[in-house]
Design an enzyme around this catalytic site. Structure first.
Site, mmCIF file in Angstrom:
data_model
loop_
_atom_site.group_PDB
_atom_site.id
_atom_site.type_symbol
_atom_site.label_atom_id
_atom_site.label_comp_id
_atom_site.label_asym_id
_atom_site.label_seq_id
_atom_site.Cartn_x
_atom_site.Cartn_y
_atom_site.Cartn_z
ATOM 1 N N ILE A 190 0.698 -1.202 -0.084
ATOM 2 C CA ILE A 190 -0.035 -0.279 -0.311
ATOM 3 C C ILE A 190 0.562 1.393 -0.023
ATOM 4 O O ILE A 190 -0.160 2.351 0.585
ATOM 5 C CB ILE A 190 -1.017 0.046 1.313
ATOM 6 C CG1 ILE A 190 -0.190 -0.383 2.395
ATOM 7 C CG2 ILE A 190 -2.306 -0.979 1.026
ATOM 8 C CD1 ILE A 190 -0.567 -0.234 3.742
ATOM 9 N N LYS A 191 1.843 1.170 -0.404
ATOM 10 C CA LYS A 191 2.881 2.108 -0.167
ATOM 11 C C LYS A 191 2.897 3.079 -1.794
ATOM 12 O O LYS A 191 2.370 2.615 -2.679
ATOM 13 C CB LYS A 191 4.325 1.859 -0.385
ATOM 14 C CG LYS A 191 5.080 1.264 1.153
ATOM 15 C CD LYS A 191 4.099 2.258 2.258
ATOM 16 C CE LYS A 191 4.861 1.879 3.393
ATOM 17 N NZ LYS A 191 4.304 1.058 4.582
ATOM 18 N N ASN A 192 3.574 4.623 -1.786
ATOM 19 C CA ASN A 192 2.525 5.034 -2.463
ATOM 20 C C ASN A 192 3.134 4.561 -4.027
ATOM 21 O O ASN A 192 2.866 4.489 -5.277
ATOM 22 C CB ASN A 192 3.903 6.766 -2.232
ATOM 23 C CG ASN A 192 3.471 7.293 -1.611
ATOM 24 O OD1 ASN A 192 2.535 7.063 -0.852
ATOM 25 N ND2 ASN A 192 4.201 8.593 -0.856
#
Ligand SMILES: Cc1ncc(COP(=O)(O)O)c(C=O)c1O
Length: 383
Positions: A190-192
């Site tokens: 779910i990171k950038n």
């Protein structure tokens, strides 16, 4: 009231795929080589190119990046590492993994980040490293203490798990481009920027890059391609098995192609929240510095947070809490101390749904639901 019409607001976070990740992964599957291959190396080159840095070392996760960086920085058992309690527990676990002692420090209440003064106050003769956490994507200006840290031989290991694509506070370059610090990114789901799972360390020097590569591959000196040419290899020192797989690198390569768009979207959505929330009183937004950051979280402070959280969950709004303070966790009790700003934040912060599937209409729904939750808990929502 239920807001079930939009499944996107039910999720607090979510990966966003652009479509070409699947063909990128398919090419690796067809090649039959899934491990640490030239695809991993291409991802490293492309990362370094994007960040305008000389090199990047890709590993299996953000946790692996922090662990490898601590070992490369020579943090030994018994050493003290300054770390904010307000971070994901991974940061603290990596300090324990090298046998060092976490020295928890407090945060600035408006940004949830550490400040140079808070770091300075915590330095002792045993301090070997400091790990600022770029909370929510916000870069931290360490200029006032940079010389002092260098003079004392204290390594700065930035936990930039939230901050891929953010700019440094002076606006000159990306987080990772300051070569007085070792920067660690996470490319978790779910990171950038996502690789599915992955991470990277940005080394300060070519020697450090060599050390990091040896560390992530069981101490073996030769690269994958060099090994294919010989009948032996040399184990030059301690090492772990942390190289990023080609499958994960393939996802990251496709994501990098679209990262400028990712940055624009995340800033636009964060600002949409800021506008929508401006009509509510008593729920200040945590300031990520959206002009320079690629925001990773959208957090507010709210009185009676647990009740508001329960109301919103009942209405199917995907709220979350980032994070319960670490110094209050049973595992870290031996190093606990009083940290008033962190403890207050631990009771008040609430992460609103924040990911690239959201629309402005979704954000209006979330804020509408928040207003209703505040009313239900008798907190006056009107400005
Ligand atoms: C602040 C922080 N540090 C470290 C990590 C660890 O990264 P990973 O999950 O890739 O191991 C995370 C992941 O959520 C994080 O949020």
């Amino acid at each position: 009231m239920s807001y079930s019409s939009s499944t996107d607001i039910r999720r607090n976070a979510s990966p966003f795929l652009y479509g070409d990740e699947a063909s990128s992964v398919a090419r690796v599957l067809e090649s039959g080589q899934y491990g640490h291959t030239d695809v991993t190396e291409e991802f490293e080159r492309r990362l370094a190119h994007y960040l305008r840095v000389p090199d990047a070392v890709a590993v299996t996760s953000g946790t692996a990046a922090l662990h490898t960086a601590l070992v490369a920085a020579g943090v030994q058992p018994g050493a003290e590492v300054i770390v904010p309690s307000m971070t994901f527990c991974a940061t603290v676990q990596t300090i324990l993994a090298v046998g060092a002692t976490p020295r928890f420090i407090d945060i600035d209440a408006t940004t949830l980040c550490v400040t140079p003064d808070l770091i300075k106050e915590a330095i002792t003769d045993a301090t070997t490293a400091v790990m600022p956490v770029l909370f929510g994507g916000r870069a931290i200006d360490l200029t006032p203490i940079r010389e002092d840290l260098a003079h004392r031989g204290i390594t700065v290991i930035e936990d930039a798990a939230h901050a891929f694509g953010s700019r440094n506070p002076d606006g000159t370059g990306f987080v990772g481009s300051d070569n007085s610090v070792l920067t660690c990114f996470s490319f978790g789901a779910i990171k950038n920027l996502t690789c599915g799972q992955g991470g990277a360390v940005i080394p300060r020097t070519p020697d450090e890059a060599h050390t990091l590569r040896r560390l992530r591959l069981l101490g073996i000196e030769q690269s994958q391609s060099e090994r294919a040419e010989t009948t032996t290899y040399q184990v030059g020192g301690f090492g772990l098995r942390y190289p990023l797989s080609a499958l994960n690198a393939a996802i990251g390569l496709a994501q990098l192609d679209h990262f400028d768009e990712t940055a624009v979207t995340r800033r636009r959505l964060w600002r949409a929240y800021r506008t929508a929330l401006s009509g509510l009183r008593d729920v200040p937004l945590i300031d990520v510095g959206a002009d320079r950051a690629v925001p990773h979280l959208c957090q507010i402070r709210v009185p009676r947070r647990d009740e508001v959280f329960a109301h919103l969950r009942k209405a199917h709004i995907g709220v979350g809490v980032h994070y319960p303070p670490n110094h209050l966790q049973p595992a870290f009790a031996p190093w606990s101390r009083s940290l008033p700003a962190t403890e207050q934040a631990g009771e008040e912060i609430l992460s609103l749904p924040f990911h690239q599937h959201l629309t402005e209409a979704d954000i209006a729904l979330v804020v509408h639901a928040l207003r209703a939750a505040l009313e239900a808990t008798t907190i006056t929502p009107q400005a």
